[in-house]
Design an enzyme around this catalytic site. Structure first.
Site, short mmCIF file in Angstrom:
data_model
loop_
_atom_site.label_atom_id
_atom_site.label_comp_id
_atom_site.label_asym_id
_atom_site.label_seq_id
_atom_site.Cartn_x
_atom_site.Cartn_y
_atom_site.Cartn_z
N ARG A 26 -2.09 -14.22 3.64
CA ARG A 26 -2.76 -13.53 4.76
C ARG A 26 -2.07 -13.84 6.09
O ARG A 26 -2.00 -12.99 6.97
CB ARG A 26 -4.26 -13.86 4.79
CG ARG A 26 -5.00 -13.13 3.66
CD ARG A 26 -6.49 -13.16 3.80
NE ARG A 26 -7.01 -12.43 4.93
CZ ARG A 26 -7.39 -11.15 4.91
NH1 ARG A 26 -7.29 -10.43 3.79
NH2 ARG A 26 -7.88 -10.58 5.99
N HIS A 29 -1.97 -5.47 1.47
CA HIS A 29 -3.31 -6.02 1.23
C HIS A 29 -3.18 -7.46 0.74
O HIS A 29 -2.21 -7.79 0.03
CB HIS A 29 -4.05 -5.21 0.15
CG HIS A 29 -5.24 -5.93 -0.41
ND1 HIS A 29 -6.46 -5.90 0.20
CD2 HIS A 29 -5.35 -6.76 -1.48
CE1 HIS A 29 -7.30 -6.68 -0.50
NE2 HIS A 29 -6.64 -7.21 -1.52
N TYR A 58 -12.21 -1.32 -3.54
CA TYR A 58 -12.75 -1.57 -2.19
C TYR A 58 -14.27 -1.41 -2.14
O TYR A 58 -14.82 -1.11 -1.08
CB TYR A 58 -12.07 -0.65 -1.17
CG TYR A 58 -10.75 -1.17 -0.63
CD1 TYR A 58 -10.67 -2.43 0.00
CD2 TYR A 58 -9.58 -0.42 -0.72
CE1 TYR A 58 -9.46 -2.91 0.50
CE2 TYR A 58 -8.37 -0.89 -0.21
CZ TYR A 58 -8.32 -2.14 0.40
OH TYR A 58 -7.13 -2.60 0.92
N GLU A 104 -10.01 -9.41 -7.79
CA GLU A 104 -8.93 -8.45 -7.53
C GLU A 104 -7.74 -8.63 -8.49
O GLU A 104 -7.15 -7.63 -8.93
CB GLU A 104 -8.46 -8.58 -6.08
CG GLU A 104 -9.54 -8.11 -5.10
CD GLU A 104 -9.15 -8.29 -3.64
OE1 GLU A 104 -8.07 -8.84 -3.36
OE2 GLU A 104 -9.94 -7.85 -2.79
N PHE A 150 -15.24 3.77 7.47
CA PHE A 150 -13.86 4.11 7.12
C PHE A 150 -13.62 4.16 5.61
O PHE A 150 -12.48 4.36 5.17
CB PHE A 150 -12.87 3.13 7.78
CG PHE A 150 -13.09 1.67 7.45
CD1 PHE A 150 -12.63 1.13 6.26
CD2 PHE A 150 -13.76 0.84 8.33
CE1 PHE A 150 -12.84 -0.21 5.95
CE2 PHE A 150 -13.98 -0.51 8.04
CZ PHE A 150 -13.51 -1.03 6.84
N LYS A 183 0.84 -1.20 0.00
CA LYS A 183 0.00 0.00 0.00
C LYS A 183 0.88 1.26 0.00
O LYS A 183 2.09 1.18 0.25
CB LYS A 183 -0.91 -0.03 1.23
CG LYS A 183 -1.94 -1.17 1.21
CD LYS A 183 -2.85 -1.12 2.44
CE LYS A 183 -3.89 -2.24 2.40
NZ LYS A 183 -4.82 -2.17 3.58
N ASN A 227 -1.66 -0.09 7.08
CA ASN A 227 -1.16 -1.40 7.51
C ASN A 227 -0.34 -2.10 6.42
O ASN A 227 -0.25 -3.33 6.38
CB ASN A 227 -2.30 -2.26 8.05
CG ASN A 227 -3.42 -2.45 7.04
OD1 ASN A 227 -3.27 -2.11 5.86
ND2 ASN A 227 -4.53 -3.02 7.49
N THR A 270 -5.60 -7.39 10.51
CA THR A 270 -5.82 -6.03 10.00
C THR A 270 -5.25 -4.97 10.94
O THR A 270 -4.58 -4.03 10.51
CB THR A 270 -7.34 -5.78 9.81
OG1 THR A 270 -7.90 -6.89 9.11
CG2 THR A 270 -7.60 -4.50 9.05
N ARG A 275 2.41 -6.88 9.25
CA ARG A 275 1.69 -5.79 9.92
C ARG A 275 2.20 -5.58 11.34
O ARG A 275 2.32 -4.45 11.81
CB ARG A 275 0.19 -6.06 9.86
CG ARG A 275 -0.37 -5.79 8.45
CD ARG A 275 -1.74 -6.34 8.28
NE ARG A 275 -2.41 -5.82 7.08
CZ ARG A 275 -3.57 -6.29 6.63
NH1 ARG A 275 -4.17 -7.29 7.26
NH2 ARG A 275 -4.12 -5.77 5.55
P1 ATP Z 1 -7.05 -5.76 3.16
O1 ATP Z 1 -8.40 -5.98 2.52
O2 ATP Z 1 -6.46 -4.40 2.87
O3 ATP Z 1 -6.11 -6.88 2.88
P2 ATP Z 1 -8.08 -6.81 5.60
O4 ATP Z 1 -8.73 -7.82 4.72
O5 ATP Z 1 -7.19 -7.29 6.69
O6 ATP Z 1 -7.24 -5.79 4.74
P3 ATP Z 1 -10.57 -5.36 5.61
O7 ATP Z 1 -11.59 -5.56 6.67
O8 ATP Z 1 -10.79 -5.94 4.28
O9 ATP Z 1 -9.16 -5.85 6.22
O10 ATP Z 1 -10.33 -3.80 5.50
C1 ATP Z 1 -9.71 -3.25 4.35
C2 ATP Z 1 -8.78 -2.14 4.79
O11 ATP Z 1 -9.54 -1.07 5.32
C3 ATP Z 1 -7.82 -2.50 5.94
O12 ATP Z 1 -6.67 -3.17 5.54
C4 ATP Z 1 -7.48 -1.14 6.48
O13 ATP Z 1 -6.52 -0.46 5.65
C5 ATP Z 1 -8.83 -0.44 6.36
N1 ATP Z 1 -9.63 -0.60 7.59
C6 ATP Z 1 -10.26 -1.71 8.03
N2 ATP Z 1 -10.90 -1.52 9.18
C7 ATP Z 1 -10.66 -0.22 9.50
C8 ATP Z 1 -11.04 0.63 10.58
N3 ATP Z 1 -11.81 0.19 11.58
N4 ATP Z 1 -10.59 1.90 10.56
C9 ATP Z 1 -9.82 2.38 9.55
N5 ATP Z 1 -9.44 1.64 8.50
C10 ATP Z 1 -9.84 0.37 8.47
MG MG Z 2 -9.89 -7.29 3.03
#
Ligand code: ATP
Ligand code: MG
Length: 137
Positions: free
Chosen positions: A85, A115, A49, A126, A57, A9, A112, A91, A102
């Site tokens: 993962r 992705h 997204y 994706e 968020f 990212k 973080n 996350t 992370r």
């Molecule tokens: P990613 O999809 O980026 O791999 P993830 O699957 O671990 O991450 P998701 O729940 O899909 O987590 O959330 C996508 C992204 O949105 C997170 O990686 C983070 O950058 C952001 N995000 C998620 N939850 C929050 C939150 N509560 N506040 C702020 N940003 C958030």
């Molecule tokens: Mg995700």
């Protein structure tokens, strides 16, 4: 064999973590089938997204994802989705296991560093979002 989408990212690129992330991928025997640097437009980040459209968020997340260049990759290997993962960690870095990307590098739950796709259906969407069929075989 499975393919998954990985992203370094914008925070990871800005903090010079591309090499660190790529080294970990290589050490873990995931094959990098495709890789490029892109600077997502707002519309591209929103499309990527879209599943999070209703989340509080979403605006911050899409601002962040188009704030600078990112590196997108297709990783391939046995069980690649889960393995990537696991390497990323939870996350929220506060919940991420020791030795994960992370845990070691994330600033907070949003910034973080990486992705990863979370299921075969999302991986298909994706990887196809950023790469053509020719680029990934
Ligand atoms: P990613 O999809 O980026 O791999 P993830 O699957 O671990 O991450 P998701 O729940 O899909 O987590 O959330 C996508 C992204 O949105 C997170 O990686 C983070 O950058 C952001 N995000 C998620 N939850 C929050 C939150 N509560 N506040 C702020 N940003 C958030
Ligand atoms: Mg995700």
């Amino acid at each position: 064999m499975q393919q998954t989408l990985a992203i370094v990212k914008p925070d990871g690129v800005a903090r010079n973590l591309i090499g660190e992330v790529v080294a970990r991928i290589e050490r873990n025997q995931l094959a990098i089938k495709a890789m490029k640097m892109i600077h997502m437009s707002r519309a591209q980040a929103e499309g990527f997204y879209a599943v999070h459209k209703e989340r509080p968020f979403f605006k911050d997340l899409t601002d962040f994802m188009c704030s600078g260049p990112a590196v997108v990759m297709i990783l391939q290997g046995e069980n690649a989705i889960a393995r990537w993962r696991e390497m990323m960690g939870a996350t929220n870095p506060a919940d991420a296991a020791d030795g994960t990307i992370r845990r070691d590098f994330a600033t907070d739950i949003e910034k973080n560093v990486v992705h990863g796709s979370d299921a075969p259906e999302t991986a298909a969407f994706e990887t196809g979002y950023f790469f053509s069929g020719l680029e990934r075989n």
